[in-house]
Design an enzyme around this catalytic site. Sequence first.
Site, short mmCIF file in Angstrom:
data_model
loop_
_atom_site.label_atom_id
_atom_site.label_comp_id
_atom_site.label_asym_id
_atom_site.label_seq_id
_atom_site.Cartn_x
_atom_site.Cartn_y
_atom_site.Cartn_z
CB SER A 1 -0.85 0.02 1.37
OG SER A 1 -0.05 0.51 2.43
CG ASP A 2 1.44 6.12 -1.17
OD1 ASP A 2 2.54 5.69 -0.06
OD2 ASP A 2 1.48 6.80 -1.88
#
Length: 737
Positions: free
Chosen positions: A268-269
Amino acid sequence: MKKILPFHLIIGIVLILVSCQTKKENATRSTTNTNQNIEAKIDSILPRLTLEEKVDLCHAQSKFSTKGVARLGIPEIWMSDGPHGVRAEISWDSWDYAGWTNDSITAFPALTCLAATFNPDLAGDYGFNLGEEARYRKKDVLLGPGVNIYRTPFNGRNFEYLGEDPFLASTLVVPYIKGVQKNGVAACVKHFALNNQEHWRDVVNVEVSDRALHEIYLPAFKAAVQKGNSWAIMGAYNKFRGQYTTHHKLLTNKILKSEWGFDGVVISDWSSTHSTLEAANNGLDIEMGTGTDGLGTTTENHYQHYYLANPFLEKLKSGEISEAVLNDKVRRVLRLRFRTNMKANRPLGSLNTPEHHEVARKVATEGIVLLKNDDNFFPIEDKAGLTIAVIGENATRSMTAGGGSSELKPQFEISPLEGIKARFKNAKVLHTMGYETGVSEYDVVHPPTLNQDSLKTEAIKLAKSADVVLFVGGLNKSHLQDSEGDDRQQYGLPFGQEALINDISNVNENLGFILLTGNAVAMPWLDRVKGLMESWYLGSMAGHAIADVVSGDVNPSGKLPFSFPKALEDNGAHAFGETSYPGVDMTQHYKEDILVGYRWHDTKNIAPLYAFGFGLSYTAFELENIASDKENYTKNAHIKIKCDVSNTGNLAGAEVVQVYVGKKDSKVDRALKELKGFTKVTLDKGEQKSVTIEVPVEALAFYNEEKSDWEIETGDYQIYVGNASNNISETLKITVK
Ligand code: BGC
C-alpha cells in the site's frame, strides 16, 4: 551466379547457432529451476507458519519495515524511498529522521531528467548504481520508480515521474528496474494507478475511459511488470470509479495479478488502505503507513490495529475471509524474500563511490535540455576579463531537500554556483540572490528573512556591471511548488521572478536562463533571454553537470519528456475546466481522454511553446533517406524504419531519432501521432550513421472498449520520423493487411 558457402563455414555457423540456442535454453532452464526451487521452499514453509505469524507478514511493524519470523530464520523486510536516491533513515514510529550519521547517499537526478536523456542504457546504469546504494543501506525494497503519467503541469510530483508519454516511460522504466534488482533489492514501481495529481490525492475519485486507462495510464506499469519483472508495486492514494486504487478489484486483482500475471507483492502507499475486506480480497499484500484510526496518526501499538492485522486475523478465524487468500499473500511476501534478503550470493552494494557520482553526472548532463540559443549564447567560454553574474536563489539552494518523500540527504550537493565557479577559473563569477523564498519543511514555508527590494536592487546593479548574466531560477521543492502533498497554484514563475527577469534584461541583454523545475512553466519573458536551458533537479552533481553544458564540455542532447504549453488552458487536462482538473466534489473526469500532452497539442492543432521531444544541440543534424523496409505488413510483423543521421555542425554530439505513428482513417478517435520508437545516436562532427528503428505492428493497436481487448486495425498508417514531436523530417505510408 549463386555463391555457395564452403562446407566447413556452414558447419561452423550451424554450431554457433546451436550453441547460442543451447545457452539461451540453459538460461531459461536455470531461471525456471530457480523459480521452481523457490516455490518448493515456500511450499515447505507455509504449513509451518501459524495463522498469527502469517498475518504478521502482511503489515508494517514500523514506519518502513515488516516483521520476520525469527524462529524460522525468516528476516524482516526493510524498505526505503525513493526514486532518486536512498532516503535518510526514518524513525521507527514517526516521520522524524532518525538522526543517523552514516546514511548520506548519492542523490541521482530526478526522474524527469532521466526521461529527458531518452537513453535506456543510462536508465539501466541509474537503476544499478542506485540499487547498490540501497543494498549497502540494507534495504530490501526501494520505493521507486514512479511512472504516473504527466497529465497537468500543476502536479506537484511530476518531477518524480518519467514524463507524458507511455512509450517513453515504458522504455526507460524497464532497464531502471532490472538495474536495481540486480542487487537483490526489489524495485517498487509506484503509484498504481491514476495518481496524476497531488491535490486531494487521498480522496479524489478518478473517472477515465477504458481506452485512456489502457493506452495512456497503464502501459508503463505493464512494462514494469512484464518486461522489467518488478518484484513489487505500490498502490495509490486516490480512487478509481469509486474504489480505492490500493485494493481495487479491477486494477489489482484482474488487470495486475490476473491479466498481467504479476507474481510480486502489492504494497500500500503509506496510509492508503481503507478496509480489511477489500484489502484482503482485492489483492493488497502488505499494508504500510496506516495509523490506528486509518488516518496515519500514530498511537500505541497501532500496527496490530492495521486493516491487515488483528481485524484480518479475526475475519480469518471467523471464516469470513478464506485462508487461501492469506496464503496467496504469504506466498508473495516469501517470494519477495527469496528474491532479496534470503537470496544466496546477494551482492553487498556500495555507497557514494566515484562511479555512482559519475553516473549521476552523466545522467544529469545528458538530461539537460537546451531550449533556446540565440546568437550562440551557449556555450560560454571561460576567459580572463569576462564577468559572469549568476543571479537567482536556485543557484545556491539545495534541491535535494524538500519535495516530500523523495527528499534526500546527499553526502554533498554541488550547487549551480559552485559548479560554475569550479569550471570558470579565468572568468570572474559573481553571485547575488535576486529574490529569496524562505526555508521550507514538508508542508510549511517560513517567510523569507531578507528584504526583497534590496535583493532586487543588488541584482540589477550586478547585472549592469557584468558581461554575461546567468539567471538561475524556476521552482523549488517547497510546498505548492514541485513537492508532494499538493499541487502548484500558478503556471507562471513564482517569487517575483518574471518581473525580476524583465528588469535584469533592461540593463543587460546578454542574459541566459538556467531553469530548475520538474514541470512546465509559462514564459512571458522568453523574448527577454537569449539562452534557455531546462536543468531539472540534478542531485549531487547538479552544479558540475550544469557547468559541463554551459561551458560546452558536454554538448547538450536532452529532449523534453513533456510539452510546455503556452498557456495553462492549452494543456488538455485544463481545457475542460474544474470537472477535469482538479475535479468537483472530489471527483474528476479525465475529459481529454487519450489526448494527453503532445497528443492534445497535435490533434487539436494547438501549438505548444516547446514540444515533447524537442531539444537543441551545439551542433546540427540532418535526417535523410528515411524509408521503411516494406510497404505492407502482417499483424505479427515488425516495421523497420531506416534513417541516415548526419552531424553537419562542428562538434561531436548526439541526436534522438523519433518515430511516431498515426492512423487518419481509423474507426476510433486517435491522436494524430504517437511515439512508438526512438534511438539516440552519437556522432562526431561530419560523421554519418545509419540507424534502424523497429516498431512491432502490435504496437499500433488501440484498446477496443467493446471487446475489452487490444485490436490492430488493418489499412494505412502514417509513420512520422523526426527529432521532435513538432519537427518531422519525413512522413511515410505503410499498410497493415
Ligand atoms: C508517498 C510514497 C512514499 C511513501 C513512503 C507516501 O506519502 O506517496 O511515494 O513511498 O509515502 O514515504
